[in-house]
Write a protein that holds these residues in place. Structure first.
Motif, PDB file in Angstrom:
ATOM      1  N   MET A 497     -11.799  -8.810  -3.107  1.00  0.00           N
ATOM      2  CA  MET A 497     -10.963  -9.008  -4.154  1.00  0.00           C
ATOM      3  C   MET A 497      -9.668  -8.416  -4.141  1.00  0.00           C
ATOM      4  SD  MET A 497     -13.648  -6.740  -6.579  1.00  0.00           S
ATOM      5  CE  MET A 497     -13.775  -4.856  -6.188  1.00  0.00           C
ATOM      6  N   SER A 498      -8.718  -8.158  -5.333  1.00  0.00           N
ATOM      7  CA  SER A 498      -7.733  -7.390  -4.899  1.00  0.00           C
ATOM      8  C   SER A 498      -8.085  -5.811  -5.264  1.00  0.00           C
ATOM      9  CB  SER A 498      -6.648  -7.874  -6.000  1.00  0.00           C
ATOM     10  OG  SER A 498      -5.998  -6.629  -6.618  1.00  0.00           O
ATOM     11  N   GLY A 499      -7.528  -5.158  -4.336  1.00  0.00           N
ATOM     12  CA  GLY A 499      -7.942  -3.855  -4.672  1.00  0.00           C
ATOM     13  C   GLY A 499      -6.979  -3.094  -5.349  1.00  0.00           C
ATOM     14  N   GLY A 500      -5.716  -3.458  -5.754  1.00  0.00           N
ATOM     15  CA  GLY A 500      -4.892  -2.980  -6.341  1.00  0.00           C
ATOM     16  C   GLY A 500      -4.512  -1.621  -6.052  1.00  0.00           C
ATOM     17  N   GLU A 501      -3.932  -0.651  -6.929  1.00  0.00           N
ATOM     18  CA  GLU A 501      -3.614   0.774  -6.447  1.00  0.00           C
ATOM     19  C   GLU A 501      -4.667   1.533  -5.852  1.00  0.00           C
ATOM     20  OE1 GLU A 501      -2.368   2.888 -10.118  1.00  0.00           O
ATOM     21  OE2 GLU A 501      -1.198   1.109 -10.660  1.00  0.00           O
ATOM     22  N   ASP A 502      -5.704   1.325  -6.124  1.00  0.00           N
ATOM     23  CA  ASP A 502      -6.784   2.259  -5.765  1.00  0.00           C
ATOM     24  C   ASP A 502      -7.053   1.936  -4.142  1.00  0.00           C
ATOM     25  OD1 ASP A 502      -7.980   3.084  -8.076  1.00  0.00           O
ATOM     26  OD2 ASP A 502      -9.478   1.497  -8.092  1.00  0.00           O
ATOM     27  N   TYR A 503      -7.099   0.633  -3.585  1.00  0.00           N
ATOM     28  CA  TYR A 503      -7.079   0.368  -2.406  1.00  0.00           C
ATOM     29  C   TYR A 503      -5.544   1.105  -1.494  1.00  0.00           C
ATOM     30  CZ  TYR A 503      -8.640  -1.792   1.962  1.00  0.00           C
ATOM     31  OH  TYR A 503      -9.231  -1.954   3.168  1.00  0.00           O
ATOM     32  N   ALA A 504      -4.615   0.712  -2.377  1.00  0.00           N
ATOM     33  CA  ALA A 504      -3.178   1.263  -1.855  1.00  0.00           C
ATOM     34  C   ALA A 504      -3.103   2.497  -1.397  1.00  0.00           C
ATOM     35  CB  ALA A 504      -2.039   0.769  -2.832  1.00  0.00           C
ATOM     36  N   SER A 505      -4.352   3.388  -2.354  1.00  0.00           N
ATOM     37  CA  SER A 505      -3.950   4.790  -1.927  1.00  0.00           C
ATOM     38  C   SER A 505      -4.815   5.308  -0.776  1.00  0.00           C
ATOM     39  CB  SER A 505      -4.459   5.539  -3.362  1.00  0.00           C
ATOM     40  OG  SER A 505      -5.840   5.340  -3.473  1.00  0.00           O
TER      41      SER A 505
END
Ligand code: C2O
Ligand code: CU
Ligand code: CU
Length: 561
Positions: A497-505
């Motif tokens: 699923m989209s990880g958004g900012e969390d995953y980007a960090s």
């Protein structure tokens, strides 16, 4: 939990030598008699006269005191080692530390370790990362009591790498590691030696841990359910057992052997001046070529081999290794409640995912000579999906999270509960998939365990909680999944699923290549790995290396047969 077993049965197994495997394949009526999840005690292994050790070590676990903070000394549990036979550099004490001495071995060595315990609780030592027979792996079935000893005998099959020794008793791994029982193992081999990497005083082990102290300098450890669910977090970072760790270096290249020895805290390592981290190895040894990363995620149980070059820096210059800010490793619910992470509930704060220093390096000596970073480090065979025994049916490792339970494959740990998917044919390469499930905790199979002990009871409640899928998502968190035995290779990481900012960090902090035995799986992530199951049959654990999770039952066995 009480360890109750009929002594005559215990003796029966000891005398017949039926051993470990007998337990795993007990007929079901006998299993029912044992009671699921209660841990029987096996006879401790004794030295074998036919094993001719190149190296022999006496290793003792015992309560002790060490001065960590100014003022009163801290009560800890500690490994003490004595070299009985072998090269003098086998043991290196870390002065002033509660950590066990660094054990240095050579590939091919025959090693005997005589473990004994003066702890008031059962313990057994595991060699995290080493490929050893099941009997030598520190399975909780072999936990010893005060005054007992257990003899390990194995040949070092691993390539050059950094590994860990730490306790692995049933339901008490986290507390023993937290109270000080952990040490580093360095393995050397020919391939590594040819590279002439920095060694001696230029090779520095760096064991990172977090602790919580009370006003009398004594360690505080988890009591709350919340500490078990999220993991326990201290507010002081210790490196090699010391607070405010600072290292004096010469202006040349060093090799930092970094190990996350925390029970739950995940670090996002980065140099303060934003120069890249040069990684030359991970859990299972050297990479093929160095990689340069803006930061590296390091979860409990993971290791990192770092090339740190201070040449060209002036005397007096200082560099700090920090943990940089990130999010998404704790459940959203908890992040919101705690204002960005745990560590806040004891009055002081060091939230997971905040930005804080870990250690500093100070250049105090100018030298003119420094080794150059090799372009090519090592070679190893790349596993292909087509080489696996199960290319279209990966062995599942399903992570599930409920309000009161963290599970693997839907079931709490029990030594005699190997699922069909956990029986692995001997001498095969297996494709494996680690993924999250939400809602549904593996069916009614676990109901049988519910009447025994606190842990099973929590499993039952977790199952109910997990049924409401939305709750499951709110509970989703990152888990460092560790498998005993041989290292694996990562084939793919997929975000479901989209990880958004969390995953980007966090996403630029994973090392793709190399050999791993512990792997941080982020919420929503599904990871495929290939792992060999060679040389040894028997029970080998796999578990979450968030050690609070492990102790609440987020652990299972593979039976290699
Ligand atoms: Cu580092 Cu099963 O453990
Ligand atoms: Cu391990
Ligand atoms: Cu976990």
């Amino acid at each position: 939990m009480k360890h109750i077993i009929n002594p005559s049965r215990r003796r029966f197994f000891a005398q017949t030598g039926a051993g470990l495997l007998a337990y795993a394949v007990l007929p079901s009526w006998l299993q029912a008699m044992e009671g699921m999840g209660e841990m029987p005690k096996m006879a401790p292994n004794k030295a074998s006269p036919n094993f001719h050790a190149d190296v022999e070590i006496d290793l003792l676990c015992k309560p002790s005191t060490v001065s960590i903070l100014p003022g009163q000394p801290t009560r800890v549990q500690q490994y003490f080692a004595k070299l009985v036979k072998g090269p003098a550099n086998t043991l290196t004490e870390i002065p002033g530390s509660y950590l066990g001495p660094v054990l240095r071995f050579e590939k091919g060595q025959k090693i005997r370790i005589n473990l004994s315990s003066e702890l008031d609780e059962p313990t057994i030592t595991h060699w995290h990362g080493l490929h050893v027979p099941a009997l030598m792996d520190g399975h909780p079935l072999y936990a010893i009591d005060k005054g007992q000893s257990f003899v390990y005998e194995f040949e070092m099959l691993n390539r050059a790498s950094m590994n860990i020794y730490h306790p692995h008793p049933h339901n008490a791994t986290a507390s023993q590691v937290y109270h000080g029982l952990v040490g580093a193992i360095l393995v050397n081999d020919e391939e590594e030696r040819r590279l002439e990497l920095p060694d001696g005083e230029y090779e520095i082990p760096i064991v990172i841990q977090d602790k919580l102290f009370d006003a009398q300098n004594q360690l505080i450890y988890a009591g709350h359910m919340r500490d078990r669910m999220m993991g326990f977090y201290g507010d002081r970072i210790l490196v090699n057992g010391r607070p405010d760790f600072s290292l004096d270096v010469a202006s040349r290249a060093y090799r930092f052997r970094i190990l996350n020895g925390s029970t739950a805290r995940i670090y996002k390592l980065a140099w303060e001046d934003n120069s890249p981290i040069t990684v030359i190895g991970t859990d299972g040894g050297l990479l093929e070529t160095p990689v340069h990363k803006p930061y590296v995620m390091l979860a409990p149980g993971e290791r990192l081999d770092v090339w740190a070059d201070f040449s060209g820096r002036n005397i007096g210059s200082q560099l700090v290794m920090r943990s940089r800010s990130f999010s998404g490793v704790l459940p959203k619910m908890a992040e919101r409640m705690m204002g960005g992470g745990m560590g806040g509930m004891h009055g002081k704060t060091l939230p997971v995912g905040s930005d804080y220093p870990i250690f500093s390096v100070k250049v105090t000596r100018q030298v003119s000579d420094s080794p150059a970073l090799p372009g090519k480090l090592s070679t190893y065979k790349h596993y292909q999906i087509s080489d696996t025994a199960n290319p279209i049916k990966p062995v599942p490792i399903a992570i599930s999270e409920g309000p009161m339970a963290m599970r693997l494959n839907g079931r709490p740990y029990a030594y005699n509960d190997v699922l069909p998917s956990e029986r692995i044919p001997f001498n095969t390469l297996q494709l494996m998939e680690i993924f999250h499930t939400h809602g549904g905790h593996g069916g009614m199979g676990m109901m049988g365990g519910m009447k025994h002990g606190g842990d099973q009871q929590m499993g039952g409640m977790g199952m109910m909680g997990g049924m409401g899928g939305g709750m499951g998502m709110m509970m989703s968190m990152a888990h460092p999944i560790h498998m005993h035995g041989q290292s694996f290779q990562i084939i793919s990481r997929t975000l479901e699923m989209s990880g958004g900012e969390d995953y980007a960090s966090v996403k630029d902090g994973f090392i793709e290549g190399g050999l791993k035995d512990t792997l941080l799986v982020m919420p929503g992530e599904s990871v495929k790995v290939i792992k060999p199951f060679q040389d040894f049959k028997g029970l080998f654990m796999y578990h979450c290396h968030n050690l609070e999770h492990e102790d609440m039952g987020m652990m299972r066995d593979f039976l290699i047969e």
